[in-house]
Design a protein around this motif. Sequence first.
Motif, mmCIF file in Angstrom:
data_model
loop_
_atom_site.group_PDB
_atom_site.id
_atom_site.type_symbol
_atom_site.label_atom_id
_atom_site.label_comp_id
_atom_site.label_asym_id
_atom_site.label_seq_id
_atom_site.Cartn_x
_atom_site.Cartn_y
_atom_site.Cartn_z
ATOM 1 N N ASN A 111 0.591 -1.402 -0.442
ATOM 2 C CA ASN A 111 -0.010 0.001 -0.130
ATOM 3 C C ASN A 111 0.976 1.360 0.090
ATOM 4 O OD1 ASN A 111 -2.001 -2.247 2.011
ATOM 5 N ND2 ASN A 111 -2.916 -0.926 0.495
ATOM 6 N N ILE B 98 -0.758 7.950 -7.833
ATOM 7 C CA ILE B 98 0.023 7.103 -7.389
ATOM 8 C C ILE B 98 0.147 6.910 -5.632
ATOM 9 C CG2 ILE B 98 1.734 7.512 -9.113
ATOM 10 C CD1 ILE B 98 3.831 8.405 -7.002
ATOM 11 N N ASP C 71 -4.890 4.773 -5.969
ATOM 12 C CA ASP C 71 -4.787 3.351 -6.687
ATOM 13 C C ASP C 71 -4.031 3.180 -7.993
ATOM 14 O OD1 ASP C 71 -6.493 5.667 -8.151
ATOM 15 O OD2 ASP C 71 -7.433 4.561 -9.612
ATOM 16 N N GLN C 72 -3.416 4.309 -7.834
ATOM 17 C CA GLN C 72 -1.775 4.256 -9.248
ATOM 18 C C GLN C 72 -0.936 3.262 -8.496
ATOM 19 O OE1 GLN C 72 -2.208 3.413 -12.605
ATOM 20 N NE2 GLN C 72 -4.554 3.125 -12.347
ATOM 21 N N TRP C 73 -0.992 3.447 -7.533
ATOM 22 C CA TRP C 73 0.425 3.357 -6.305
ATOM 23 C C TRP C 73 0.877 1.761 -7.082
ATOM 24 C CZ3 TRP C 73 4.371 4.104 -3.012
ATOM 25 C CH2 TRP C 73 5.050 3.570 -3.128
ATOM 26 N N ALA C 74 1.807 1.251 -6.967
ATOM 27 C CA ALA C 74 2.998 0.203 -7.645
ATOM 28 C C ALA C 74 4.072 -0.036 -6.671
ATOM 29 C CB ALA C 74 3.252 0.377 -8.796
ATOM 30 N N TRP D 94 1.274 -8.713 -3.742
ATOM 31 C CA TRP D 94 0.586 -8.182 -4.770
ATOM 32 C C TRP D 94 -0.036 -7.910 -5.527
ATOM 33 C CZ3 TRP D 94 0.952 -2.467 -4.716
ATOM 34 C CH2 TRP D 94 0.477 -2.195 -6.345
ATOM 35 N N ARG E 8 -3.672 -7.902 -4.298
ATOM 36 C CA ARG E 8 -4.597 -6.728 -4.675
ATOM 37 C C ARG E 8 -4.285 -6.055 -5.789
ATOM 38 N NH1 ARG E 8 -2.508 -4.856 0.535
ATOM 39 N NH2 ARG E 8 -2.091 -6.667 1.917
ATOM 40 N N GLN E 9 -4.203 -6.358 -6.637
ATOM 41 C CA GLN E 9 -3.742 -5.235 -8.023
ATOM 42 C C GLN E 9 -2.844 -6.630 -9.043
ATOM 43 O OE1 GLN E 9 -2.736 -1.548 -7.460
ATOM 44 N NE2 GLN E 9 -1.662 -1.345 -9.671
ATOM 45 N N THR F 139 -1.254 -6.185 -11.715
ATOM 46 C CA THR F 139 -0.289 -4.847 -12.782
ATOM 47 C C THR F 139 1.471 -5.764 -12.162
ATOM 48 O OG1 THR F 139 -0.042 -3.241 -10.781
ATOM 49 C CG2 THR F 139 -1.925 -3.389 -13.062
ATOM 50 N N CYS F 140 1.832 -5.604 -12.929
ATOM 51 C CA CYS F 140 3.250 -5.300 -12.411
ATOM 52 C C CYS F 140 4.051 -4.165 -12.106
ATOM 53 C CB CYS F 140 4.445 -5.424 -13.925
ATOM 54 S SG CYS F 140 6.260 -5.351 -13.260
ATOM 55 N N PRO F 141 4.484 -4.728 -10.175
ATOM 56 C CA PRO F 141 5.129 -3.100 -10.072
ATOM 57 C C PRO F 141 5.958 -2.357 -10.313
ATOM 58 C CG PRO F 141 4.830 -5.716 -8.757
ATOM 59 C CD PRO F 141 4.665 -5.604 -10.060
ATOM 60 N N VAL F 142 6.347 -3.013 -11.510
ATOM 61 C CA VAL F 142 7.588 -2.079 -11.551
ATOM 62 C C VAL F 142 6.506 -0.618 -12.796
ATOM 63 C CG1 VAL F 142 9.629 -1.714 -13.081
ATOM 64 C CG2 VAL F 142 9.611 -2.960 -11.615
ATOM 65 N N ARG G 245 3.220 -1.712 -14.038
ATOM 66 C CA ARG G 245 1.703 -1.393 -13.992
ATOM 67 C C ARG G 245 1.360 -2.200 -15.531
ATOM 68 N NH1 ARG G 245 2.093 4.196 -13.898
ATOM 69 N NH2 ARG G 245 1.810 4.955 -11.031
#
Lengths: 199, 315
Positions: free
Chosen positions: A69, A95, A98-101, B46, B49-50, B52-55, B57
């Motif tokens: 998170n 970011i 919701d656009q956090w990575a 990860w 939760r989502q 996508t690739c964390p680097v 997306r």
Amino acid sequence: MANIAAQRIKREFKEVIKSEEVAKCAIKVELVNDSYTELKGEIAGPPDTPYEGGTFILEIKVPETYPFNPPKVRFMTKIWHPNISSVTGAICLDILKDQWAAAMTLRTVLLSLQALLSAAEPDDPQDAVVAKQYRENLEMFQITARHWTNVYAGGPHVNSDCDDKIRRLVDMGIEEHQARAALSSYNWDLERATEQLFS
Amino acid sequence: MGFELNRFQGEVDEELVCPICSGVLEDPLQAPVCEHAFCKSCITEWISRQPTCPVDRQSVTSPQLRQVPRILRNLLSRLSINCDNAQYGCTRVLKLDSLSAHLEECEYNPKRPLPCEQGCGLIIPKDEFKDHNCVKELRALIHTQQQKMNEFQQEINEQRFLIAEQRREMQLLKDFMRAMRISNPSMRAIADAMERDEVLRWSNSLQRARVTRWGGMISTPDEILQRMIKRTLTEMGCPPHILDDLMENCHERRWPPGLCSLETRQNNRRQYENYVCKRVPGKQAVLVLYCDNAHMSEDMMVEPGLVMIFAHGIE
């Protein structure tokens, strides 16, 4: 604090300290407590913006579930910007939501916030009053933002017109920041600001 | 979660670090298109939760994750790492691929399970030895066992009660059926037919036996032998209404006239081969049921049949 969050923050802390941006004094981060759950960030106002020359302090809270998170970030320094609340310092930036990575770091967050100061997104506002001014009267917005930068973030540009109007209200018994906020909201129209303050 | 960077000897290449936990990759997996690599546990968490690739997306789902290339795995396995128990005094430095084998036997592991040598024999983690007290542990063990036994005892009592209750009900039903049978002739006929059918069915389910030496017949079996045979018959599924009669008929005093004395048996021994005998598994005995032996002369058979017990000679 979860192991993974602590490990990440320790490393990111070092990464920021070693980064080029710190060498150029553009970003900075400090520890607030020993547990790495809370940090203090600092970003320099980007050049060629009303924020130039100012230093903006950020409160960074690292959640237990970091980096799954995003960190919770808010401006401690008062700032006049469409995507930042002029009252609470809350930030509207994708970011941080919701656009956090998970691969993003303190450094990229601070640089993104600096970029946000350079390029506001008035169509996705956090502060509706500021955003309206930005869209309808860009010149007035820049004057206001520069003035706030001068007063709260140590920016170099003194605006004597603004200071005069604030002093007039302070003389009437209004608290200084309250006076500034009211004048800023009414495009520095002393009459309307007064009316609003005393209504 | 990956291995902490400061446990490694020398520099670790940035490519071997998980972008999520910032440790050295553990069980790495990579995204299908962009090929970014992560620890298995990190990327799984990860993606939950989502997706996508964390680097970068790009969209990624769990089934799309792939094994990383051999070269990356080789580079990882060659890294030198210190033992997890370094803080407890282990000075070993190992290649990453032999770390787990070492951890299994590392004697510095404070949690290594060891048997107590002071007498109780319980297996406990090494770091708990200093507070370990055999008597206390065993007492606790006895206590829990005692509790379990009490629970079982209660359970048994409960079951006994239920069984007694059901027995009473069954007795009542039996009495009721008997009364119906006596008072109503057609009911009696039906019940008799049912009983006959049951015996027939049972008889058909049994295997034929062959008696090789009729001379081994025991005409006066003792109580113990009779009880053993009775038990086996019950286990074979013998219909209860003929069980007692059958058992009564295992002794020469209840045998038909043609068998009831040594003399008559001698006279009739040529007829023995005509008996249809059924096996009593595991026992030197045969069952001669009336329904199988209607062809025998009357003085050689009784209802519902005979049990013949032998000293030997049954196949």
